[in-house]
Scaffold this active site. Structure first.
Site, PDB file in Angstrom:
ATOM      1  N   GLY A  79       0.769  -1.193  -0.085  1.00  0.00           N
ATOM      2  CA  GLY A  79       0.027   0.077  -0.055  1.00  0.00           C
ATOM      3  C   GLY A  79       0.611   1.198   0.101  1.00  0.00           C
ATOM      4  N   PHE A  80       1.972   1.199   0.583  1.00  0.00           N
ATOM      5  CA  PHE A  80       3.048   2.314   0.570  1.00  0.00           C
ATOM      6  C   PHE A  80       3.483   2.443  -0.823  1.00  0.00           C
ATOM      7  CE2 PHE A  80       7.000   4.596   0.983  1.00  0.00           C
ATOM      8  CZ  PHE A  80       6.793   5.412   1.762  1.00  0.00           C
TER       9      PHE A  80
ATOM     10  N   LYS B 231       2.833   0.904  -4.213  1.00  0.00           N
ATOM     11  CA  LYS B 231       1.922   0.234  -4.822  1.00  0.00           C
ATOM     12  C   LYS B 231       2.680  -0.406  -6.100  1.00  0.00           C
ATOM     13  CE  LYS B 231      -2.649   1.303  -2.942  1.00  0.00           C
ATOM     14  NZ  LYS B 231      -3.660   0.192  -2.933  1.00  0.00           N
TER      15      LYS B 231
ATOM     16  N   THR C  56      -0.920  -3.484  -3.657  1.00  0.00           N
ATOM     17  CA  THR C  56      -1.343  -4.438  -4.425  1.00  0.00           C
ATOM     18  C   THR C  56      -1.291  -4.203  -5.696  1.00  0.00           C
ATOM     19  OG1 THR C  56      -2.722  -5.268  -2.598  1.00  0.00           O
ATOM     20  CG2 THR C  56      -3.612  -5.568  -4.734  1.00  0.00           C
TER      21      THR C  56
ATOM     22  N   ASN D  45      -8.615   4.092   4.721  1.00  0.00           N
ATOM     23  CA  ASN D  45      -8.453   4.432   3.398  1.00  0.00           C
ATOM     24  C   ASN D  45      -9.478   3.488   2.647  1.00  0.00           C
ATOM     25  OD1 ASN D  45      -7.145   2.119   1.376  1.00  0.00           O
ATOM     26  ND2 ASN D  45      -6.472   1.757   3.225  1.00  0.00           N
TER      27      ASN D  45
ATOM     28  N   GLY E 170      -9.429   1.230  -2.928  1.00  0.00           N
ATOM     29  CA  GLY E 170      -9.968   0.472  -4.039  1.00  0.00           C
ATOM     30  C   GLY E 170      -9.158   0.009  -5.002  1.00  0.00           C
ATOM     31  N   PHE E 171      -7.913  -0.604  -4.561  1.00  0.00           N
ATOM     32  CA  PHE E 171      -6.793  -1.087  -5.563  1.00  0.00           C
ATOM     33  C   PHE E 171      -6.606  -0.047  -6.764  1.00  0.00           C
ATOM     34  CE2 PHE E 171      -7.692  -5.912  -4.702  1.00  0.00           C
ATOM     35  CZ  PHE E 171      -6.923  -5.775  -3.500  1.00  0.00           C
TER      36      PHE E 171
ATOM     37  N   ASN F 171      -3.798 -11.188  -1.869  1.00  0.00           N
ATOM     38  CA  ASN F 171      -4.754 -10.182  -0.866  1.00  0.00           C
ATOM     39  C   ASN F 171      -5.877 -10.403  -1.216  1.00  0.00           C
ATOM     40  OD1 ASN F 171      -5.630  -8.018   0.306  1.00  0.00           O
ATOM     41  ND2 ASN F 171      -5.026  -6.370  -0.972  1.00  0.00           N
TER      42      ASN F 171
ATOM     43  N   SER G 161      -8.558  -7.007   1.561  1.00  0.00           N
ATOM     44  CA  SER G 161      -9.027  -5.809   1.214  1.00  0.00           C
ATOM     45  C   SER G 161     -10.448  -5.123   1.433  1.00  0.00           C
ATOM     46  CB  SER G 161      -8.556  -5.086  -0.326  1.00  0.00           C
ATOM     47  OG  SER G 161      -8.869  -3.732  -0.348  1.00  0.00           O
TER      48      SER G 161
ATOM     49  N   ASN H 118     -12.154  -2.933   0.363  1.00  0.00           N
ATOM     50  CA  ASN H 118     -12.335  -1.949  -0.615  1.00  0.00           C
ATOM     51  C   ASN H 118     -12.832  -2.352  -2.111  1.00  0.00           C
ATOM     52  OD1 ASN H 118     -12.270   0.282   1.332  1.00  0.00           O
ATOM     53  ND2 ASN H 118      -9.824   0.052   1.061  1.00  0.00           N
ATOM     54  N   THR H 119     -12.574  -3.592  -2.119  1.00  0.00           N
ATOM     55  CA  THR H 119     -13.098  -4.274  -3.731  1.00  0.00           C
ATOM     56  C   THR H 119     -14.396  -5.000  -3.195  1.00  0.00           C
ATOM     57  OG1 THR H 119     -11.081  -4.129  -4.543  1.00  0.00           O
ATOM     58  CG2 THR H 119     -12.640  -5.517  -5.699  1.00  0.00           C
TER      59      THR H 119
ATOM     60  N   LYS I  51      -2.801 -13.190   2.932  1.00  0.00           N
ATOM     61  CA  LYS I  51      -3.047 -12.108   3.549  1.00  0.00           C
ATOM     62  C   LYS I  51      -4.662 -12.037   4.135  1.00  0.00           C
ATOM     63  CE  LYS I  51      -2.484  -7.231   4.486  1.00  0.00           C
ATOM     64  NZ  LYS I  51      -1.463  -5.922   4.103  1.00  0.00           N
TER      65      LYS I  51
ATOM     66  N   ASN J 191      -5.029  -7.259   7.436  1.00  0.00           N
ATOM     67  CA  ASN J 191      -5.059  -6.005   6.604  1.00  0.00           C
ATOM     68  C   ASN J 191      -6.048  -5.038   7.546  1.00  0.00           C
ATOM     69  OD1 ASN J 191      -5.783  -4.491   4.297  1.00  0.00           O
ATOM     70  ND2 ASN J 191      -5.715  -6.252   3.185  1.00  0.00           N
ATOM     71  N   THR J 192      -6.333  -4.127   7.018  1.00  0.00           N
ATOM     72  CA  THR J 192      -7.403  -3.073   7.716  1.00  0.00           C
ATOM     73  C   THR J 192      -8.549  -3.514   8.244  1.00  0.00           C
ATOM     74  OG1 THR J 192      -8.186  -2.334   5.525  1.00  0.00           O
ATOM     75  CG2 THR J 192      -6.205  -1.085   6.482  1.00  0.00           C
TER      76      THR J 192
ATOM     77  N   GLY K 251      -1.051  -1.638  13.339  1.00  0.00           N
ATOM     78  CA  GLY K 251      -0.811  -0.699  14.618  1.00  0.00           C
ATOM     79  C   GLY K 251       0.679  -0.707  15.489  1.00  0.00           C
TER      80      GLY K 251
HETATM   81  C1  LIG Z   1      -3.331   4.086   2.605  1.00  0.00           C
HETATM   82  C2  LIG Z   1      -3.189   2.539   2.503  1.00  0.00           C
HETATM   83  C3  LIG Z   1      -3.230   1.971   1.514  1.00  0.00           C
HETATM   84  C4  LIG Z   1      -3.099   0.253   1.748  1.00  0.00           C
HETATM   85  N1  LIG Z   1      -2.907  -0.572   0.753  1.00  0.00           N
HETATM   86  C5  LIG Z   1      -2.875  -1.722   0.712  1.00  0.00           C
HETATM   87  C6  LIG Z   1      -2.871  -2.664  -0.275  1.00  0.00           C
HETATM   88  O1  LIG Z   1      -2.904  -2.165  -1.474  1.00  0.00           O
HETATM   89  N2  LIG Z   1      -2.810  -4.088  -0.375  1.00  0.00           N
HETATM   90  C7  LIG Z   1      -2.711  -4.560   1.107  1.00  0.00           C
HETATM   91  O2  LIG Z   1      -2.624  -5.773   1.117  1.00  0.00           O
HETATM   92  N3  LIG Z   1      -2.841  -3.853   2.136  1.00  0.00           N
HETATM   93  C8  LIG Z   1      -2.771  -2.289   1.977  1.00  0.00           C
HETATM   94  N4  LIG Z   1      -2.863  -1.596   3.131  1.00  0.00           N
HETATM   95  C9  LIG Z   1      -3.000  -2.298   4.504  1.00  0.00           C
HETATM   96  C10 LIG Z   1      -1.569  -2.387   5.087  1.00  0.00           C
HETATM   97  O3  LIG Z   1      -0.667  -3.044   4.271  1.00  0.00           O
HETATM   98  C11 LIG Z   1      -1.647  -2.791   6.523  1.00  0.00           C
HETATM   99  O4  LIG Z   1      -2.143  -4.286   6.363  1.00  0.00           O
HETATM  100  C12 LIG Z   1      -2.497  -1.986   7.308  1.00  0.00           C
HETATM  101  O5  LIG Z   1      -2.604  -0.586   7.209  1.00  0.00           O
HETATM  102  C13 LIG Z   1      -2.330  -2.373   8.917  1.00  0.00           C
HETATM  103  O6  LIG Z   1      -0.787  -1.871   9.167  1.00  0.00           O
HETATM  104  P1  LIG Z   1      -0.668  -0.452   9.837  1.00  0.00           P
HETATM  105  O7  LIG Z   1      -1.572  -0.237  11.068  1.00  0.00           O
HETATM  106  O8  LIG Z   1       0.834  -0.641  10.399  1.00  0.00           O
HETATM  107  O9  LIG Z   1      -1.097   0.420   8.855  1.00  0.00           O
HETATM  108  C14 LIG Z   1      -3.011  -0.369   3.126  1.00  0.00           C
HETATM  109  C15 LIG Z   1      -3.123   0.609   4.107  1.00  0.00           C
HETATM  110  C16 LIG Z   1      -3.068   1.998   3.947  1.00  0.00           C
HETATM  111  C17 LIG Z   1      -3.131   2.746   5.198  1.00  0.00           C
END
Ligand SMILES: Cc1cc2nc3c(=O)[nH]c(=O)nc-3n(C[C@H](O)[C@H](O)[C@H](O)COP(=O)(O)O)c2cc1C
Length: 364
Positions: free
Chosen positions: A62-63, A65, A85, A110, A113-114, A170, A173, A175-176, A214, A243-244, A295
């Site tokens: 996500g950081f 992509k 992703t 966030n 949505g990929f 993944n 997510s 968001n999809t 994941k 994931n989130t 977290g």
């Molecule tokens: C802005 C943003 C975009 C993210 N995009 C993805 C993604 O594309 N694919 C994925 O597997 N997780 C994505 N994540 C989830 C993170 O990889 C991670 O699982 C989640 O943020 C929990 O870790 P953290 O609390 O340290 O942020 C994203 C998170 C954030 C904040």
């Protein structure tokens, strides 16, 4: 250099729209020379999935992509980088605004949505850096309008196998629409069978490539029984928890922003994701290693993840609030914890608290 940039720019970046700030950070990492972080103490090296990690702290997907700054991130001292992703075809993701900071909660919501450039440009960047080494995992996902989502994962395994240190599927997510139903037992059974077959097919060409799954922290414990059972049956190489979350802990202070749709990350996710990690660890019974994410914002938080069952950890949201200094702090706290505990390696700490954690009341 980047450390100074980081310190000077963080207040500025926090004043910007979160997605603009993120794009500016990526640009800086592409353009500003990054000095190589000091070599890691061999004490905190980790071996997992057949790969060697100089330290157990990765940057979560996500950081980066699009794999634009993987080498800069490795030079900053991350033990591994997970890009993505990535989806097979380019897609824009959801309309902006779609990333929201919850400052008082040290959290982010966030619903990107990929958003993905699609596989070809990402593959080209990874191929151009492949000789540089380091562990760079590729996190893959399905296009929103895909007619056969499982086939998207299969295609991406074939596309990226030559340049991926490992793959992450993944399926978590939020968001999809419908994506997380791939965690249901029949869909997951089919996905893992087809993906691992694709991985085994390319093995002769590229060698073994670990495949990790994941998951969402929002699964029920009976869903988790099924997911871990299917993962074990197919012999996946590891799981990432997670994931989130679509949940909104009652403790959130930024109540208006908390109403935004999407996945919550950062400090308020720590308790839930760490509990789910421990629950996964006791179900996996050592069949494969786990990556703990959600977290982590300090050395003690990373140590708690390891004791809950993580062989490796990943960070993302806390970097927004703490900056890159967090990484060195976590690594030095890990080395100090080993010395204090008279342990020879981090492996000796993995999961030592898991059973006890699963007996506690469910985190609010
Ligand atoms: C802005 C943003 C975009 C993210 N995009 C993805 C993604 O594309 N694919 C994925 O597997 N997780 C994505 N994540 C989830 C993170 O990889 C991670 O699982 C989640 O943020 C929990 O870790 P953290 O609390 O340290 O942020 C994203 C998170 C954030 C904040």
């Amino acid at each position: 250099m980047i450390g100074l940039f980081d310190r000077l720019s963080r207040p500025l970046l926090r004043a910007l729209d979160p997605e603009d700030a993120h794009n500016l950070t990526l640009k800086a990492l592409r353009l500003v020379p990054v000095a190589r972080a000091p070599a890691d103490s061999p004490d905190i090296a980790v071996r997992a999935f057949g790969l060697n990690f100089p330290n157990p702290v990765g940057i979560a997907p996500g950081f980066d992509k699009g794999a634009q700054v993987a080498d800069a991130l490795l030079r900053l001292g991350f033990g591994f980088v997970e890009i993505g992703t990535v989806t097979p075809r380019a897609q824009p993701g959801n309309p902006r605004p779609r990333v929201f900071r919850l400052e008082a909660d040290r959290a982010v919501i966030n619903r990107l949505g990929f958003n993905s450039e699609g596989a070809p440009p990402v593959l080209a960047r990874l191929a151009a850096r492949a000789a540089n080494g380091g562990v760079v995992g590729v996190n893959i996902g399905a296009n929103k309008d895909s007619a056969d989502r499982t086939e998207d994962y299969v295609r991406l395994i074939d596309t990226f196998a030559a340049v991926a240190s490992y793959f992450t599927l993944n399926v978590s997510s939020p968001n999809t629409p419908g994506l997380r139903s791939l965690q249901q037992v029949e869909a997951l059974d089919d996905l893992l069978a087809r993906v691992l077959e694709a991985r085994d097919k390319v093995r002769a060409r590229v060698g073994p490539t670990p495949v990790l799954l994941k998951i969402a922290p929002d699964l029920t414990l009976s869903d988790l029984d099924d997911v871990v059972g299917v993962a074990r049956k197919h012999g996946v190489d590891g799981m990432i928890v997670g994931n989130t979350t679509i949940s909104r802990p009652p403790t959130l202070r930024e109540r208006a922003t908390a109403k935004e749709a999407g996945g919550l990350s950062g400090k308020p996710l720590f308790k839930l994701s760490t509990r789910m990690l421990a629950e996964t660890f006791v179900r996996a019974e050592g069949a494969f290693p786990l990556i703990g994410v959600g977290g982590i914002d300090s050395g003690p938080a990373a140590i708690a993840k390891i004791k809950a069952g993580a062989t490796l950890v990943q960070v993302y949201t806390a970097l927004v609030y703490r900056g890159i200094g967090l990484l060195a702090e976590i690594k030095s706290d890990l080395a100090a914890a080993l010395k204090r505990g008279h342990r020879n390696s981090l492996a000796e700490m993995v999961g030592v608290d898991a059973a006890e954690m699963t007996a506690e009341s469910w985190p609010a």
